[in-house]
Scaffold this motif. Structure first.
Motif, PDB file in Angstrom:
ATOM      1  N   LYS A  70       0.831  -1.206   0.000  1.00  0.00           N
ATOM      2  CA  LYS A  70       0.000   0.000   0.000  1.00  0.00           C
ATOM      3  C   LYS A  70       0.865   1.256   0.000  1.00  0.00           C
ATOM      4  O   LYS A  70       0.591   2.220  -0.725  1.00  0.00           O
ATOM      5  N   ALA A  71       1.928   1.252   0.813  1.00  0.00           N
ATOM      6  CA  ALA A  71       2.797   2.429   0.902  1.00  0.00           C
ATOM      7  C   ALA A  71       3.521   2.681  -0.426  1.00  0.00           C
ATOM      8  O   ALA A  71       3.619   3.829  -0.882  1.00  0.00           O
ATOM      9  N   ILE A  72       4.007   1.618  -1.064  1.00  0.00           N
ATOM     10  CA  ILE A  72       4.739   1.786  -2.324  1.00  0.00           C
ATOM     11  C   ILE A  72       3.803   2.217  -3.445  1.00  0.00           C
ATOM     12  O   ILE A  72       4.126   3.106  -4.240  1.00  0.00           O
ATOM     13  N   ARG A  73       2.643   1.617  -3.513  1.00  0.00           N
ATOM     14  CA  ARG A  73       1.680   2.053  -4.534  1.00  0.00           C
ATOM     15  C   ARG A  73       1.283   3.502  -4.311  1.00  0.00           C
ATOM     16  O   ARG A  73       1.074   4.258  -5.268  1.00  0.00           O
ATOM     17  N   GLY A  74       1.194   3.899  -3.042  1.00  0.00           N
ATOM     18  CA  GLY A  74       0.822   5.278  -2.738  1.00  0.00           C
ATOM     19  C   GLY A  74       1.805   6.290  -3.289  1.00  0.00           C
ATOM     20  O   GLY A  74       1.405   7.298  -3.887  1.00  0.00           O
ATOM     21  N   VAL A  75       3.116   6.026  -3.120  1.00  0.00           N
ATOM     22  CA  VAL A  75       4.090   6.989  -3.634  1.00  0.00           C
ATOM     23  C   VAL A  75       4.144   6.957  -5.161  1.00  0.00           C
ATOM     24  O   VAL A  75       4.400   7.991  -5.795  1.00  0.00           O
ATOM     25  N   GLN A  76       3.873   5.800  -5.757  1.00  0.00           N
ATOM     26  CA  GLN A  76       3.817   5.742  -7.224  1.00  0.00           C
ATOM     27  C   GLN A  76       2.637   6.569  -7.739  1.00  0.00           C
ATOM     28  O   GLN A  76       2.750   7.255  -8.762  1.00  0.00           O
ATOM     29  N   GLU A  77       1.536   6.512  -7.038  1.00  0.00           N
ATOM     30  CA  GLU A  77       0.371   7.297  -7.453  1.00  0.00           C
ATOM     31  C   GLU A  77       0.621   8.787  -7.320  1.00  0.00           C
ATOM     32  O   GLU A  77       0.013   9.597  -8.024  1.00  0.00           O
ATOM     33  N   GLN A  78       1.554   9.173  -6.441  1.00  0.00           N
ATOM     34  CA  GLN A  78       1.935  10.578  -6.305  1.00  0.00           C
ATOM     35  C   GLN A  78       2.898  11.013  -7.407  1.00  0.00           C
ATOM     36  O   GLN A  78       3.193  12.196  -7.546  1.00  0.00           O
ATOM     37  N   GLY A  79       3.393  10.055  -8.178  1.00  0.00           N
ATOM     38  CA  GLY A  79       4.305  10.390  -9.260  1.00  0.00           C
ATOM     39  C   GLY A  79       5.751  10.026  -9.008  1.00  0.00           C
ATOM     40  O   GLY A  79       6.612  10.252  -9.869  1.00  0.00           O
ATOM     41  N   HIS A  80       6.060   9.479  -7.827  1.00  0.00           N
ATOM     42  CA  HIS A  80       7.416   9.021  -7.552  1.00  0.00           C
ATOM     43  C   HIS A  80       7.699   7.749  -8.353  1.00  0.00           C
ATOM     44  O   HIS A  80       6.778   7.030  -8.739  1.00  0.00           O
ATOM     45  N   ARG A  81       8.968   7.458  -8.578  1.00  0.00           N
ATOM     46  CA  ARG A  81       9.364   6.292  -9.377  1.00  0.00           C
ATOM     47  C   ARG A  81       9.939   5.215  -8.468  1.00  0.00           C
ATOM     48  O   ARG A  81      10.581   5.512  -7.456  1.00  0.00           O
ATOM     49  N   VAL A  82       9.781   3.962  -8.876  1.00  0.00           N
ATOM     50  CA  VAL A  82      10.306   2.822  -8.121  1.00  0.00           C
ATOM     51  C   VAL A  82      11.224   1.998  -9.011  1.00  0.00           C
ATOM     52  O   VAL A  82      10.909   1.730 -10.171  1.00  0.00           O
ATOM     53  N   VAL A  83      12.365   1.617  -8.451  1.00  0.00           N
ATOM     54  CA  VAL A  83      13.317   0.738  -9.113  1.00  0.00           C
ATOM     55  C   VAL A  83      13.558  -0.446  -8.193  1.00  0.00           C
ATOM     56  O   VAL A  83      13.824  -0.272  -7.001  1.00  0.00           O
ATOM     57  N   VAL A 108       7.870   1.057   5.344  1.00  0.00           N
ATOM     58  CA  VAL A 108       6.778   2.010   5.560  1.00  0.00           C
ATOM     59  C   VAL A 108       7.273   3.285   6.252  1.00  0.00           C
ATOM     60  O   VAL A 108       7.002   4.399   5.766  1.00  0.00           O
ATOM     61  N   PRO A 109       8.015   3.211   7.384  1.00  0.00           N
ATOM     62  CA  PRO A 109       8.515   4.456   7.978  1.00  0.00           C
ATOM     63  C   PRO A 109       9.502   5.212   7.099  1.00  0.00           C
ATOM     64  O   PRO A 109       9.597   6.442   7.185  1.00  0.00           O
ATOM     65  N   VAL A 110      10.226   4.492   6.225  1.00  0.00           N
ATOM     66  CA  VAL A 110      11.135   5.168   5.291  1.00  0.00           C
ATOM     67  C   VAL A 110      10.340   6.034   4.325  1.00  0.00           C
ATOM     68  O   VAL A 110      10.682   7.200   4.064  1.00  0.00           O
ATOM     69  N   ILE A 111       9.276   5.466   3.798  1.00  0.00           N
ATOM     70  CA  ILE A 111       8.419   6.212   2.869  1.00  0.00           C
ATOM     71  C   ILE A 111       7.773   7.403   3.565  1.00  0.00           C
ATOM     72  O   ILE A 111       7.725   8.517   3.029  1.00  0.00           O
ATOM     73  N   GLU A 112       7.312   7.196   4.781  1.00  0.00           N
ATOM     74  CA  GLU A 112       6.696   8.292   5.540  1.00  0.00           C
ATOM     75  C   GLU A 112       7.705   9.404   5.805  1.00  0.00           C
ATOM     76  O   GLU A 112       7.386  10.588   5.698  1.00  0.00           O
ATOM     77  N   LYS A 113       8.925   9.028   6.129  1.00  0.00           N
ATOM     78  CA  LYS A 113       9.948  10.008   6.511  1.00  0.00           C
ATOM     79  C   LYS A 113      10.527  10.763   5.326  1.00  0.00           C
ATOM     80  O   LYS A 113      10.728  11.984   5.386  1.00  0.00           O
ATOM     81  N   TYR A 114      10.776  10.062   4.223  1.00  0.00           N
ATOM     82  CA  TYR A 114      11.530  10.663   3.130  1.00  0.00           C
ATOM     83  C   TYR A 114      10.734  10.952   1.862  1.00  0.00           C
ATOM     84  O   TYR A 114      11.238  11.627   0.967  1.00  0.00           O
ATOM     85  N   MET A 115       9.496  10.468   1.771  1.00  0.00           N
ATOM     86  CA  MET A 115       8.763  10.647   0.524  1.00  0.00           C
ATOM     87  C   MET A 115       7.422  11.337   0.700  1.00  0.00           C
ATOM     88  O   MET A 115       7.110  12.278  -0.017  1.00  0.00           O
ATOM     89  N   LYS A 116       6.637  10.932   1.638  1.00  0.00           N
ATOM     90  CA  LYS A 116       5.305  11.525   1.762  1.00  0.00           C
ATOM     91  C   LYS A 116       5.339  12.955   2.246  1.00  0.00           C
ATOM     92  O   LYS A 116       4.369  13.682   2.119  1.00  0.00           O
ATOM     93  N   VAL A 117       6.484  13.400   2.766  1.00  0.00           N
ATOM     94  CA  VAL A 117       6.624  14.795   3.158  1.00  0.00           C
ATOM     95  C   VAL A 117       6.613  15.710   1.934  1.00  0.00           C
ATOM     96  O   VAL A 117       6.495  16.918   2.078  1.00  0.00           O
ATOM     97  N   TYR A 118       6.744  15.119   0.745  1.00  0.00           N
ATOM     98  CA  TYR A 118       6.768  15.934  -0.473  1.00  0.00           C
ATOM     99  C   TYR A 118       5.404  16.118  -1.098  1.00  0.00           C
ATOM    100  O   TYR A 118       5.285  16.652  -2.186  1.00  0.00           O
ATOM    101  N   LYS A 119       4.373  15.673  -0.383  1.00  0.00           N
ATOM    102  CA  LYS A 119       3.011  15.904  -0.896  1.00  0.00           C
ATOM    103  C   LYS A 119       2.697  17.391  -0.872  1.00  0.00           C
ATOM    104  O   LYS A 119       3.150  18.139  -0.012  1.00  0.00           O
ATOM    105  N   ASN A 120       1.838  17.814  -1.807  1.00  0.00           N
ATOM    106  CA  ASN A 120       1.417  19.209  -1.812  1.00  0.00           C
ATOM    107  C   ASN A 120       0.547  19.492  -0.586  1.00  0.00           C
ATOM    108  O   ASN A 120      -0.202  18.654  -0.141  1.00  0.00           O
TER     109      ASN A 120
END
Length: 272
Positions: A27-40, A260-272
């Motif tokens: 869920k967390a990874i799909r969430g950041v992809q839906e925001q436009g972030h890329r996954v490798v 999950v905490p990595v995504i919360e800490k370093y990626m979801k903070v970039y939401k508008n």
């Protein structure tokens, strides 16, 4: 919002001990992809063994990439195109076979959909085949049977023995190949200059992204180079000690949804 690139090792990082992506991590990874972030996904696995996770994360829809064989091959999930690849020199295979035969260790490689074992498969070779969903075929004359491009060979032995074999193999291969362990019992032989970090840098050029916008997560020795390449290098709580020392941040373990905490800490903070 500046796009980020989330680079994930698979075994021990993306997946739990059952080799599954948990619902919270998915869920967390799909969430950041839906925001436009890329996954490798960056793994020692062949592409065949990575695709089930790419499909589960819908990486084709979101434009992700696979770095297989520790970076020897890069694949665009959206198009299926091989972005770049580098094979081992074919003349090295007889030497690897002779070395493995001398020291009584396992030796194998991958075709597109099969693990090719030089000897009767040991438990480590069988495990490699199992986690990738591939059958195993023993080749009676390994150096001659393997007449296709090889992006990685691997040797297997108990951890203490493997450490010594790794050092000796490095001397034999010299500048022709890179040798390192991804697990204490698993020695990987890949084309010279190939590692997850250098291949990630090359992929970022293709993607038009910069290192400071990259978050890399891993747990094994072969992840250290990409953690050092990233803007933020993250070690899982279950990581080898050397990986934790190389990381900027240590998260929870792979059985505790540590991504999950990595995504919360370093990626979801970039939401508008």
């Amino acid at each position: 919002m500046k796009m980020k690139v989330l680079v994930l090792d698979i075994d021990g990082t993306l997946t739990n001990s059952k080799k599954e992506i948990t619902s919270a991590t998915r869920k967390a990874i799909r969430g950041v992809q839906e925001q436009g972030h890329r996954v490798v996904l960056a793994s020692g696995r062949p592409a065949y063994g990575m695709r089930r996770y790419a499909e589960e994360l819908e990486m084709a829809r979101f434009g992700g990439y696979l770095l297989s064989h520790n970076g020897a091959r890069a694949i665009d999930c959206r198009t299926g195109e091989v972005v770049f690849q580098k094979a081992l020199p074919s003349e090295l295979l007889p030497e690897l076979y002779a070395f493995a035969d001398k020291y009584g260790c396992g030796l194998a490689t991958h075709s597109e959909d099969t693990v090719i074992s030089a000897f009767i498969p040991d438990s480590y070779v069988l495990w490699e085949a199992h986690i990738n969903g591939m059958p195993v075929r023993q080749a009676e004359d390994f150096p001659h049977f393997v007449n296709f491009d090889v992006y990685k060979c691997f040797m297997t032995a108990e951890a203490e023995k493997a450490a010594g074999l790794e050092r000796e193999l490095q001397g034999i291969c010299g500048t022709r190949a890179s040798v390192y362990r991804s697990e204490p019992y698993f020695i990987e032989i890949v084309p010279s200059g190939v590692n997850k970090g250098d291949s990630l840098e090359r992929l970022l050029e293709v993607m038009g992204e910069e290192r400071e916008h990259v978050i890399c997560c891993g747990d094994g020795f072969n992840d250290i180079s990409m953690l050092r390449c990233a803007g933020v290098g993250v070690a899982m709580g279950n990581a080898q000690a050397a990986v934790k020392e190389a990381a900027d941040y240590v998260t929870a373990g792979n059985d505790e949804d540590g991504l999950v905490p990595v995504i919360e800490k370093y990626m979801k903070v970039y939401k508008n």
